[in-house]
Scaffold this motif. Sequence first.
Motif, mmCIF file in Angstrom:
data_model
loop_
_atom_site.group_PDB
_atom_site.id
_atom_site.type_symbol
_atom_site.label_atom_id
_atom_site.label_comp_id
_atom_site.label_asym_id
_atom_site.label_seq_id
_atom_site.Cartn_x
_atom_site.Cartn_y
_atom_site.Cartn_z
ATOM 1 N N ASN A 322 0.815 -1.222 0.000
ATOM 2 C CA ASN A 322 0.000 0.000 0.000
ATOM 3 C C ASN A 322 0.846 1.270 0.000
ATOM 4 O O ASN A 322 0.309 2.361 -0.208
ATOM 5 C CB ASN A 322 -0.952 0.008 1.202
ATOM 6 C CG ASN A 322 -2.089 -0.979 1.031
ATOM 7 O OD1 ASN A 322 -2.528 -1.234 -0.094
ATOM 8 N ND2 ASN A 322 -2.568 -1.545 2.117
ATOM 9 N N HIS A 323 2.126 1.147 0.225
ATOM 10 C CA HIS A 323 3.030 2.297 0.094
ATOM 11 C C HIS A 323 3.829 2.242 -1.212
ATOM 12 O O HIS A 323 4.733 3.051 -1.428
ATOM 13 C CB HIS A 323 4.008 2.342 1.276
ATOM 14 C CG HIS A 323 3.388 2.837 2.550
ATOM 15 N ND1 HIS A 323 2.698 2.015 3.412
ATOM 16 C CD2 HIS A 323 3.341 4.085 3.093
ATOM 17 C CE1 HIS A 323 2.262 2.723 4.437
ATOM 18 N NE2 HIS A 323 2.634 3.988 4.267
ATOM 19 N N GLN A 334 -0.445 5.101 -7.323
ATOM 20 C CA GLN A 334 -0.501 4.589 -5.965
ATOM 21 C C GLN A 334 -1.212 3.228 -5.990
ATOM 22 O O GLN A 334 -2.318 3.114 -6.508
ATOM 23 C CB GLN A 334 -1.275 5.555 -5.059
ATOM 24 C CG GLN A 334 -0.650 6.935 -4.933
ATOM 25 C CD GLN A 334 0.594 6.922 -4.059
ATOM 26 O OE1 GLN A 334 0.831 5.989 -3.301
ATOM 27 N NE2 GLN A 334 1.414 7.961 -4.186
ATOM 28 N N SER A 336 -2.825 -0.126 -4.121
ATOM 29 C CA SER A 336 -3.398 -0.634 -2.872
ATOM 30 C C SER A 336 -3.964 -2.021 -3.114
ATOM 31 O O SER A 336 -4.220 -2.416 -4.260
ATOM 32 C CB SER A 336 -4.493 0.300 -2.338
ATOM 33 O OG SER A 336 -5.630 0.270 -3.190
ATOM 34 N N MET A 371 -8.841 -1.665 0.186
ATOM 35 C CA MET A 371 -7.645 -1.332 0.959
ATOM 36 C C MET A 371 -7.841 -1.670 2.441
ATOM 37 O O MET A 371 -7.594 -0.859 3.332
ATOM 38 C CB MET A 371 -7.287 0.141 0.791
ATOM 39 C CG MET A 371 -5.849 0.476 1.213
ATOM 40 S SD MET A 371 -5.435 2.219 0.937
ATOM 41 C CE MET A 371 -3.826 2.314 1.726
#
Length: 376
Positions: A322-323, A334, A336, A371
């Motif tokens: 997730n980072h 990004q 997730s 998420m």
Amino acid sequence: MTWSRWQVPPFITSVFFVLGVLTLYWVSYNWIASWFHARRINVKDDDVSTWYGIIYMLVFVFGIQTFIVGTTDSWQFMNFQLIAMIFCAYFLNIRVRYYFFFPILFIYMIFNGSMGYWQSWGHAFTMMAFFWILNVIRVRYRSSRVAPLVYLLVAVPFGGLLWLWMKLKFNFSWVTLGQEWAYLIIFEILLYTYVSMITHDSEIRMRLARFASHDALTKTENFAAYTDTMDHFFEDSTKTGAPLSMMMFDIDHFKHINDTYGHSVGDEVLRKVAETVQTVIAANDSKVRFYRTGGEEFNLLFPGYDVTRTNAIVDQIFMAVNHLEIHAGGQVIQVSISVGVSAITGNDQSPMDFYNRVDQNLYHSKRNGRMQVTIA
């Protein structure tokens, strides 16, 4: 006997004898390795090759020497013994520590009645040096084009030196020394050619097997491998009560990533996610199994884990992915994931029951905002 009975030169029968011994080794080794694999025994093929190779060749060397031990021509089988040693040292790359190697030679010298001969001690120390140098050049030049040349540059002179020790001890003629040395060189060339062909075929089979069980894009194991392993783990858990947990996740909005940035970027996302998860697994427990079971869907099996014990690894994977940021066309994507986790229960009648429950947990995460991790 081969000449007097069948009119076949001893050298020809020696060639077939050596090749027969090596072929028997490969056949029996493959059978043993397959036996371990079939029973899911966690033993590396290299360990099997090392220990079985040592035992096999020691039995061979001591076995043939029993026919001539104590005679005035007990050097006659030395070429066979040297080929066995070269096979172990170079082709199997068996590394024997000096504190193991010296006792083996010491026992052999006692067995052969050679302890009182200085020539035999010279022969023994030359053999140790030969073995060690073969190990070294195997590691340094195994992938080099000059590997065959380096192999011969070491094997040929050492063979000659070892036969010189025998000439000094038994005082046979220089013609005999030259003949036996020439035979050894031919055996060394045949050995290199034969083992290279066998190894090449084995590498092809290994690549095919890996292609059949691994996903080409992410290098993880695939659904076929998952099914096979899951059947084994489920049966073991049912019989013994051993805990087994599963984590299933997929990448959120993956279709949108493909539609917006193209499939090449989507492939890069899959690769990066897989690399990230594999890094976390390697840092925690290599026994955890990782699979790509669908387009953007991945599964992890935790043999010996209940749900509570999986939490640390699941949380690390969840946070790491997730980072994760993927750079594409000047933009940052990004990433997730949504996750489902569960452990096998006594109510699971089949692997599919277990799979479906984890799948339901995954979709609970997706339906409730993505998420997130659902454990049940």
